[in-house]
Design a protein around this motif. Sequence first.
Motif, PDB file in Angstrom:
ATOM      1  N   ARG A 251    -123.109  38.239  39.412  1.00 45.42           N
ATOM      2  CA  ARG A 251    -122.531  36.887  40.030  1.00 45.42           C
ATOM      3  C   ARG A 251    -122.545  37.149  41.576  1.00 45.42           C
ATOM      4  NH1 ARG A 251    -117.644  33.277  38.735  1.00 45.42           N
ATOM      5  NH2 ARG A 251    -116.468  34.934  39.532  1.00 45.42           N
ATOM      6  N   GLU A 252    -121.871  38.514  41.951  1.00 41.40           N
ATOM      7  CA  GLU A 252    -121.667  38.872  43.383  1.00 41.40           C
ATOM      8  C   GLU A 252    -123.205  39.062  43.940  1.00 41.40           C
ATOM      9  OE1 GLU A 252    -120.132  39.843  46.835  1.00 41.40           O
ATOM     10  OE2 GLU A 252    -119.064  38.729  45.020  1.00 41.40           O
ATOM     11  N   ILE A 253    -124.099  39.646  43.279  1.00 44.81           N
ATOM     12  CA  ILE A 253    -125.493  39.871  43.593  1.00 44.81           C
ATOM     13  C   ILE A 253    -126.245  38.510  44.133  1.00 44.81           C
ATOM     14  CG2 ILE A 253    -127.783  40.785  43.183  1.00 44.81           C
ATOM     15  CD1 ILE A 253    -126.394  43.056  41.496  1.00 44.81           C
TER      16      ILE A 253
ATOM     17  N   LYS B  75    -127.728  34.359  47.845  1.00 43.89           N
ATOM     18  CA  LYS B  75    -127.719  32.915  48.293  1.00 43.89           C
ATOM     19  C   LYS B  75    -127.407  32.927  49.787  1.00 43.89           C
ATOM     20  CE  LYS B  75    -125.508  29.848  45.949  1.00 43.89           C
ATOM     21  NZ  LYS B  75    -124.498  29.013  45.020  1.00 43.89           N
ATOM     22  N   THR B  76    -126.287  34.063  50.427  1.00 43.28           N
ATOM     23  CA  THR B  76    -126.102  34.063  51.544  1.00 43.28           C
ATOM     24  C   THR B  76    -127.373  34.638  52.490  1.00 43.28           C
ATOM     25  OG1 THR B  76    -123.811  34.828  50.911  1.00 43.28           O
ATOM     26  CG2 THR B  76    -124.391  35.270  53.182  1.00 43.28           C
ATOM     27  N   PHE B  77    -128.030  35.358  51.851  1.00 41.38           N
ATOM     28  CA  PHE B  77    -129.271  35.941  52.562  1.00 41.38           C
ATOM     29  C   PHE B  77    -130.037  34.798  52.900  1.00 41.38           C
ATOM     30  CE2 PHE B  77    -133.652  37.222  52.098  1.00 41.38           C
ATOM     31  CZ  PHE B  77    -133.903  38.037  53.167  1.00 41.38           C
TER      32      PHE B  77
ATOM     33  N   ASN C 222    -128.558  31.747  38.181  1.00 44.03           N
ATOM     34  CA  ASN C 222    -127.087  31.196  38.266  1.00 44.03           C
ATOM     35  C   ASN C 222    -126.502  30.526  37.124  1.00 44.03           C
ATOM     36  OD1 ASN C 222    -124.965  31.578  39.896  1.00 44.03           O
ATOM     37  ND2 ASN C 222    -125.057  29.719  41.058  1.00 44.03           N
ATOM     38  N   GLU C 223    -127.376  29.656  36.457  1.00 43.61           N
ATOM     39  CA  GLU C 223    -127.099  28.940  35.207  1.00 43.61           C
ATOM     40  C   GLU C 223    -126.908  29.769  33.883  1.00 43.61           C
ATOM     41  OE1 GLU C 223    -128.927  25.220  34.484  1.00 43.61           O
ATOM     42  OE2 GLU C 223    -129.131  24.631  36.585  1.00 43.61           O
ATOM     43  N   PRO C 224    -127.742  30.639  33.589  1.00 43.29           N
ATOM     44  CA  PRO C 224    -127.682  31.311  32.242  1.00 43.29           C
ATOM     45  C   PRO C 224    -126.656  32.475  32.557  1.00 43.29           C
ATOM     46  CG  PRO C 224    -129.462  31.890  33.475  1.00 43.29           C
ATOM     47  CD  PRO C 224    -129.280  30.703  34.236  1.00 43.29           C
ATOM     48  N   LEU C 225    -126.213  32.758  33.805  1.00 49.74           N
ATOM     49  CA  LEU C 225    -125.372  33.828  34.152  1.00 49.74           C
ATOM     50  C   LEU C 225    -124.028  33.221  34.008  1.00 49.74           C
ATOM     51  CD1 LEU C 225    -124.708  36.557  35.126  1.00 49.74           C
ATOM     52  CD2 LEU C 225    -124.685  35.723  37.444  1.00 49.74           C
ATOM     53  N   SER C 226    -123.679  31.933  34.530  1.00 44.10           N
ATOM     54  CA  SER C 226    -122.605  31.129  34.238  1.00 44.10           C
ATOM     55  C   SER C 226    -122.070  30.925  32.798  1.00 44.10           C
ATOM     56  CB  SER C 226    -122.408  29.700  35.048  1.00 44.10           C
ATOM     57  OG  SER C 226    -122.691  29.953  36.470  1.00 44.10           O
TER      58      SER C 226
END
Length: 298
Positions: A117-119, A124-126, A79-83
């Motif tokens: 990000r959607e993946i 996170k939901t899973f 999440n961090e590098p993607l953001s």
Amino acid sequence: GQRRGRVEVGYVSNPPDIGTAPFLPEEELLIAAVARAIGQFVDRHEAERQQAQLQEQLRHADRLATVGQLTAGIAHEINEPLSSILGYAQLAQKAANLAETTANDLSKIVGASLQAREIVNKLKTFARQAPIQKAWVSVGDVVGEALSLVESRCVDQQVELVQRVVGELREVYLDPGQLKQVVVNLAVNALQAMPDGGTLTVTMGRDGGSAIVEVQDTGMGMTQETAQQIFDPFFTTKDVGEGTGLGLCVVQGIVTAHGGTISVESEEGNGAKFTVRLPCPATADETPDETPEEHDLE
């Protein structure tokens, strides 16, 4: 207590003259003993089948727990590098006098980052890290909003979209955003199963204490073997690059987190029907607890 079959006992030729009774007393005792033996065999067979099923559910739950811990860690690390990638790419798009090729490249970077990000959000939901924000909502309204997102795709694929309401619809206490995600994922899966057109039917209703949402297509369908694995994480029948195998797994995670169930009926070549059942209290006084009991994915 269930009918399993039938055993016929009789004479292959004319029976002997023994009065009104069809069998001799000794024969009746033998037949009763055979019936008990058959019943005991059926009981043992059923007990062994249930034991094997429970063991498989335990193994499956253990695998899900392991995968959940793994995906939670992956989602956090990515999440961090993607953001940062997404943020800097969007800033670069605002630069003056960008060459056309550079602007196109930046658009591709932003698009790929949003997809990634959607993946991550699905992961996170899973892993049950996405918070649930419940409210009293109309199932019909939420389903309608979700289907509006796929209407244009239905037109493009020559798929007829049919919405049906059976019986009474009541408000349900759940996360509207997550229910919308459930319906969209099921609808998109249905559209992917109908590349040559067909009919997508979404039925809403109420059955006792449950709100029902059914998503049915007239597409390719699936084998029983595939249907048994369809909710497993990372299982997919799509080509490489066309799916992650997380969509239906996330759908099941959302439904079970709300105390509901999801099932599938399908035959190869005859489409598929997904049925979602969600708790539907009659009044606000029966609102479920904010922290519902966790359910193992079946």
